[in-house]
Design a protein around this motif. Structure first.
Motif, mmCIF file in Angstrom:
data_model
loop_
_atom_site.group_PDB
_atom_site.id
_atom_site.type_symbol
_atom_site.label_atom_id
_atom_site.label_comp_id
_atom_site.label_asym_id
_atom_site.label_seq_id
_atom_site.Cartn_x
_atom_site.Cartn_y
_atom_site.Cartn_z
ATOM 1 N N ARG A 1 4.053 2.448 4.162
ATOM 2 C CA ARG A 1 2.700 3.010 4.331
ATOM 3 C C ARG A 1 2.448 3.361 5.795
ATOM 4 N NH1 ARG A 1 -1.297 -1.030 2.670
ATOM 5 N NH2 ARG A 1 -2.831 0.623 2.410
ATOM 6 N N HIS A 2 3.156 2.681 6.686
ATOM 7 C CA HIS A 2 2.902 2.923 8.112
ATOM 8 C C HIS A 2 3.363 4.307 8.551
ATOM 9 C CE1 HIS A 2 7.075 1.816 7.997
ATOM 10 N NE2 HIS A 2 7.237 2.057 9.267
ATOM 11 N N PRO B 1 -7.825 -5.210 -9.495
ATOM 12 C CA PRO B 1 -7.017 -4.831 -8.332
ATOM 13 C C PRO B 1 -7.173 -5.769 -7.137
ATOM 14 C CG PRO B 1 -8.944 -3.406 -8.533
ATOM 15 C CD PRO B 1 -8.925 -4.268 -9.755
ATOM 16 N N ASN B 2 -8.173 -6.640 -7.168
ATOM 17 C CA ASN B 2 -8.549 -7.408 -5.963
ATOM 18 C C ASN B 2 -7.354 -8.049 -5.266
ATOM 19 O OD1 ASN B 2 -10.628 -7.150 -7.967
ATOM 20 N ND2 ASN B 2 -11.949 -8.347 -6.623
ATOM 21 N N GLY B 3 -7.122 -7.638 -4.061
ATOM 22 C CA GLY B 3 -6.040 -8.175 -3.249
ATOM 23 C C GLY B 3 -4.917 -7.171 -3.074
ATOM 24 N N GLU C 1 -5.310 -4.190 -2.479
ATOM 25 C CA GLU C 1 -5.727 -3.243 -1.438
ATOM 26 C C GLU C 1 -4.941 -3.460 -0.147
ATOM 27 O OE1 GLU C 1 -7.740 -5.391 -3.068
ATOM 28 O OE2 GLU C 1 -9.502 -4.358 -3.877
ATOM 29 N N ARG C 2 -4.390 -4.649 0.025
ATOM 30 C CA ARG C 2 -3.588 -4.939 1.214
ATOM 31 C C ARG C 2 -2.283 -4.138 1.221
ATOM 32 N NH1 ARG C 2 -2.813 -9.927 4.695
ATOM 33 N NH2 ARG C 2 -4.810 -10.576 3.860
ATOM 34 N N ASP D 1 -9.700 15.395 0.232
ATOM 35 C CA ASP D 1 -10.509 14.496 1.069
ATOM 36 C C ASP D 1 -9.570 13.519 1.767
ATOM 37 O OD1 ASP D 1 -12.221 12.689 2.215
ATOM 38 O OD2 ASP D 1 -13.295 12.184 0.360
ATOM 39 N N ALA E 1 -9.913 11.481 4.091
ATOM 40 C CA ALA E 1 -10.410 10.133 4.366
ATOM 41 C C ALA E 1 -10.103 9.163 3.212
ATOM 42 C CB ALA E 1 -11.912 10.158 4.629
ATOM 43 N N LEU E 2 -9.922 9.716 2.016
ATOM 44 C CA LEU E 2 -9.612 8.866 0.862
ATOM 45 C C LEU E 2 -8.347 8.048 1.080
ATOM 46 C CD1 LEU E 2 -10.218 10.699 -2.532
ATOM 47 C CD2 LEU E 2 -11.392 8.698 -1.595
ATOM 48 N N GLY F 1 -7.530 6.495 3.557
ATOM 49 C CA GLY F 1 -7.881 5.270 4.268
ATOM 50 C C GLY F 1 -8.716 4.306 3.439
ATOM 51 N N GLU F 2 -9.044 4.707 2.232
ATOM 52 C CA GLU F 2 -9.805 3.818 1.359
ATOM 53 C C GLU F 2 -8.934 3.432 0.175
ATOM 54 O OE1 GLU F 2 -13.331 5.989 0.341
ATOM 55 O OE2 GLU F 2 -13.974 6.123 2.446
ATOM 56 N N PHE F 3 -9.359 2.450 -0.571
ATOM 57 C CA PHE F 3 -8.626 2.127 -1.786
ATOM 58 C C PHE F 3 -9.310 2.815 -2.952
ATOM 59 C CE2 PHE F 3 -7.501 -0.303 -5.523
ATOM 60 C CZ PHE F 3 -6.148 -0.529 -5.333
ATOM 61 N N ASP G 1 -9.680 3.476 -6.959
ATOM 62 C CA ASP G 1 -9.393 3.021 -8.333
ATOM 63 C C ASP G 1 -9.147 4.241 -9.203
ATOM 64 O OD1 ASP G 1 -9.920 0.164 -7.938
ATOM 65 O OD2 ASP G 1 -11.998 0.788 -7.626
#
Lengths: 719, 719
Positions: free
Chosen positions: A645-646, A659-661, A663-664, A709, A711-712, A714-716, A718
């Motif tokens: 990802r980097h 999905p919680n977690g 996102e990392r 978009d 900017a998406l 940089g967001e998670f 769903d």
């Protein structure tokens, strides 16, 4: 006298012990000898709570006479050799009364438990060994307790451990294992479901080496126990298969308590429940009241108590010579017990060299060095689709069969979880052969826990806590029901106990049983629980890796989470990849995207990648991600190389859980954020958009959205 | 005959009912009348499982006679008015036998439950109303069951609901509430802790309107119950304060079962336990065996059964005219019950207009329109530091005092959770006044659940399920112990029941009780649990917002998670901000960073921002983030404006929990990834680096690190 048996001066019971019900608390005067001990102990507890104006004094004070009976007269242990293998185990299930235990450990001569340490209770000292509840790391503490009811179940596990070792290793004249387990409980433990499960099970198993001592003070936080519990406890215990002994005056009658405890140790047929009437916060201004439970008594009242006892009200933490003298023999007496046992084990080693060698291995807490060869090799695995629950059995059955550290149990799901090996013997009281036609013995290592998930895991903690590495307990049930067991799984992780939980039916793929049985949010709990590996293997090869990782992780608990349904055997899965938590199963230097697949759904990710490449001209890498915690332990280079990802390659996680977690590790997720649905597995995947077609279209959709978009990214998202 | 009471033809018991123990299963011949019904039912179940070769036939078949007794003779209900308020409630705690209930709903004439729907059991139909376990959304199903033991506790809640409504609203000659709760259980439910807790509590409460019917087939998945449970169940139940009735032949003796059920309904003093001996999978080749539990019998065996019964082996799903005729009267009989009850309520409204108005409000499931004015206004709040657990009491006490929909309980933590209001009356059997000196009545709305967290929440689900909005149950305990209750909290959320859980002592700030009591990973569970609001308010104003949000959220459960320790009242917190899940409490257009604070630690974020601005020249915005799920419901514009990550401002989450899930909203976290430590609250914050000084230096460190390694901004960094 049998070797390893401590001599105890005879103590005469003073009408203090009765069978049956309808007790009355009639306060005897204490014997002269014990009077000063009781007073000193009660004032010490009062002072320790008063110094920082907090803590739980009442219960500890009420149980003082029980403590004298246990540490001075009844228990077999060695303060200067606290890990003596054949020691009696003591569990304080009402852990908030921890000062009771700390103070008796101090008086009995445990070296770490200095007066200075005692005074650190509720202090700012980071290195205190007197925390608010007993912790396993401390000399003389067998298990960490606090959450009510757990200790009772732990004690059942400790008693099972003894029975199993004794049945396996003892030989005529050589009772190398003969210890007893004592468990102290309060009114609350008798209300908690986990304790009720464990009590019922211990009665079934006829664990006569287990005694539960009930500090019956009839007070809980809210007030009288009558507010919430008016059942006939003794009759209930008796119906559960326990001996019941009453002690009328638990505040003073040390002799009566000793007699009851010795009768319990002598029980030949059943576990014993000793119902001891006590008074919470005895002799304080709030004696017998809920106010005595969780707050210091106040400076003035402690002074008043000291005056009434004939102590100097201005002095604190006073332990006089007479009291020191009373306990002074305990360390040397303990060392005698240890050396007699060592001699016994030496003679045993000469008489039975083979079995003694195996016994020594258990003492050392070591697995046979060849254990890993027992796990089926990659070459030996079938290439036919197989449910990972079946793979799980394939891996652990040969280990459990060959290595007697493994004690494997199930919460009534033997036909589903595949943990039973060919020729396994059940852990059962041998009498059941005649009374119920049930085969088994105490040497058996397969435990039918019944539909008692919570007790199963808490009992397994007790097994693991018996001695480091002596047992590797394995539990099994549907993954969803590890929510029932979660408080015990947590306690195992907190204590860094190696317990392995074989959790099957682990996603919506389990199908028709529907939302009550389909885990959605449970993995989020276990992935964030410290000291625990939650591993979802994708096929047989990864399941091998999961078991190897869990067995190698000596100071954590693990959950191996497997599918009900058949999954394909995948080409590039690797057991050593599991050890790293995540690894690349399909690389592509030109990839636009990484698909992360987990467990039963890794094949969905691989299939989607194929369709995306062949039909949509979209190139994807695929990462298998069986265990977040193992991955977190890798170097940041490895982590970046795996995910990429980097360098701007977004990752999509595919898993039918919340999905919680994730996102990392991912930029978007094909997950499930609502409860499940009763449908056959493949239909459930379709319903929730986790079949290959749905995944393909969601991936395309995502690529379009991030094009529109930026900017998406940089967001998670769903999907 | 009292209004609302259904006439039932007298049924003579045939020596089938006994008190006491030592049953033998002696199979009577069924009466001629019931013979065809029983056969038809058993074959229907067999066919329904056979069509897709799955499901749970055995239990349903074994309970056939019990079903006839219940739906034909004993229960008062209306198939064509399934939500009739005063209906008897039936709970299938052994939910895997759901076909038992579906088939009887079909036969009794529930309109939705067509034969076509019955056949959808285990099918691919997404719109099936015959899921693998009963679900509350279906006509005639009172609660969703499946995870064993839950149903028993739900039934206790349903029975409490009746008792409370009856004590509140019934008047002489006007028993507007008089229904009975029937709960069917299997061997497994009697092993589960949650059921044992609920059973003990129901006995204490003397709920004579509750009957548990035990399908005693002595078989679980693993085989004979004797493998794991050999206790004396009847004596145990009796010790818990239950009447015990045995039915010797539960396979055929419909009359005996009816007699037992009617005796149970007539009980004046206690709940009743009916121990009914049955045979799992009766008349199949695997009758009486574990194999009958969870698999279809096979085509050949079903054919053989049909032949033996005199049915055409080639026909499936046969329900003959005689059978239809037998059940045909039930809908009209039910409508008579409904209209008699409606008439009664009409007369009641004339006789007691005031109370009837309130009763009607309960029927409508509505709160008084002024309820929100009962929550203390922002202006009325003190500016002195206050523990949010105290704020929690401040908000809900006036609501609970004024509005009798609120039934508030605690798992023995009344002094800690602040849920008791001035003048509250306990929910207790009035007899306890004389027997134990305990005040209370069935009209009371404060429940001392005892140390039974799991049952507390499962019972509360039953209360909420009684009828939509009639009750708003509130539970309370330390947050950590909602891990004990988690399976019940989940079931409440799954059923979209409005249950509000007041969870206190919610972070390491709770202090000395140590790691067993300090939640680390638990919020990750509840934040990922669907249909649940996990809300951590920061001060009194946000606590008001939390309660308002929870009360307004009619079809979700909520956890309001509060601190043990005092926290400052913050300047810019807003109750309407809580409703949005997250909001800016301190804006700065030139900010380099956003600090996200949650609950008790929001003040740490604000203080750190001040120090960073004043001493380090680092400008930070601060966002309060009490509830992730409420935030997820906001527009993407609102979300971006609140967090501003899309314009490159990194966010740091400050919360002493495992970070899992915060990665969605933050770039870095000051969190806790290990278990807690027994220290006074402020020391614990220091120990884990969550005091203001530590936060300031970690923020500086982060800014330096992202300056050095830009890619870090795209990853989540644990600080």
């Amino acid at each position: 006298m049998a070797p390893g048996i401590l001599s105890v001066e005879p103590v005469v019971a003073k009408n203090g012990v009765t069978d049956g019900i309808n007790n009355k608390t009639t306060l005897n005067k204490p014997s002269k000898e014990h009077d000063i001990i009781l007073k000193t102990f009660r004032l010490l507890i009062s002072d320790l709570c008063q110094q920082f104006n907090g803590g739980h004094p009442g219960g500890a004070i009420g149980m003082a006479a029980i403590g004298i009976a246990l540490w001075k007269y009844v228990m077999r242990y060695a303060p200067h050799t606290p890990d003596f293998f054949n020691r009696d185990r003591f569990v304080l299930s009402n852990g908030h009364t921890c000062l009771f235990q700390y103070a008796f450990l101090h008086l009995a001569g445990y070296r770490d438990m200095t007066m200075d340490q005692l005074k650190s209770y509720h202090s700012k000292r980071w290195d205190s060994i007197c925390p608010g509840h007993p912790e396993i790391e401390i000399e003389g503490i067998e298990v960490t307790t606090g959450p009510l009811g757990q200790g009772v179940a732990n004690a059942v596990g400790l008693a099972i451990a003894t029975k199993n070792l004794a049945a396996t290793y003892n030989r005529p004249g050589y009772d190398v294992i003969s210890n007893h387990t004592w468990c102290m409980i309060g009114d609350a433990c008798l209300q908690e479901g986990v304790a009720l499960e464990a009590i019922s099970f211990a009665g079934h198993l006829k664990l006569n080496n287990l005694t539960v001592i009930y500090d019956n003070n009839q007070i809980t936080c809210d007030g009288s126990v009558d507010l919430t519990n008016t059942e006939d406890v003794n009759t209930k215990m008796s119906a559960c298969g326990w001996n019941v002994i009453n002690v009328e005056d638990g505040c003073y009658d040390v002799g009566g308590i000793v007699a009851a405890l010795e009768r319990a140790r002598a029980s030949t047929d059943k576990p014993t429940f000793i119902n001891v009437k006590t008074i919470i916060g005895l002799d304080s201004a709030v004696a017998g009241q809920a106010e005595a439970h969780g707050a210091a008594f106040g400076v003035d009242d402690v002074k008043r108590m000291k005056q009434a006892y004939g102590f100097n009200p201005e002095e604190q933490f006073v332990v006089g010579d007479e009291v020191r003298q009373f306990f002074s023999e305990l360390p040397s007496r303990g060392e005698q017990v240890v050396s007699r046992w060592n001699e016994l084990v030496d003679r045993y080693a000469r008489a039975y060299p083979d079995i003694a060698q195996n016994f020594q291995q258990r003492l050392d807490g070591k697995l046979p060095s060849h254990w890993k060869t027992l796990v089926p090799s990659p070459e030996s695995l079938s290439d036919k689709p197989m449910a990972t629950r079946a793979s799980s059995g394939l891996m652990v059955n040969p280990l459990a069969k060959a290595i007697n550290s493994f004690v494997v149990g199930t919460a009534d799901l033997s036909p589903s979880v595949n943990m039973a090996w060919d020729g396994k013997e059940d852990f059962q009281h041998p009498d059941l052969r005649t009374t119920c036609g049930i085969n088994g013995s105490y040497a058996g290592r397969y435990i039918h826990y019944g539909v008692r998930e919570h007790a199963m895991c808490a009992i397994s903690n007790g097994l693991a806590a018996f001695a480091p590495g002596t047992f590797i307990p394995v539990t099994s049930s549907f993954f969803m029901f590890y929510l029932y067991a979660a408080p015990a799984v947590r306690m195992g992780a907190l204590q860094q106990l190696q317990v392995i939980h074989a959790a099957t039916h682990d996603s919506i793929g389990m199908g028709e049983d529907g939302p009550t049985h389909q885990p959605i949010e449970l993995a989020a709990l276990y992935r964030s629980m410290p000291n625990l590996l939650y591993i979802r293997p994708a096929d047989s090869e990864e399941t091998a890796g999961a078991w190897i990782a869990a067995i190698e992780a000596k100071d954590v608990s693990s959950i191996i989470s497997t599918s009900r349904h058949k999954v394909p055997q995948l080409k590039h899965t690797r057991r050593d990849g599991v050890a790293k938590g995540a690894y690349v199963v399909q690389e592509d230097d030109d990839a636009q995207l990484t698909l992360i697949g987990v467990g039963a759904e890794l094949s969905h990710a691989l299939d989607a990648a194929t369709v995306l490449r062949e039909s949509k001209d979209i190139l994807c890498r695929v990462v298998s991600f069986p265990c977040q915690r193992l991955f977190e332990g890798q170097s940041s280079e490895y982590k970046r190389d795996t995910l990429r990802r980097h360098i701007g390659i977004p990752a999509i996680i595919i898993e039918p859980y919340a999905p919680n977690g994730w996102e990392r590790y991912a930029n978007a997720g094909i997950n499930v954020k609502r409860f499940g649905h009763s449908l056959p597995g493949p239909e459930a995947y379709k319903y929730f958009g986790l079949d290959v077609n749905s995944i393909v279209s969601k991936v395309q959709d995502y690529l379009m959205r991030i094009r529109e978009d930026e900017a998406l990214k940089g967001e998670f998202v769903d999907l």
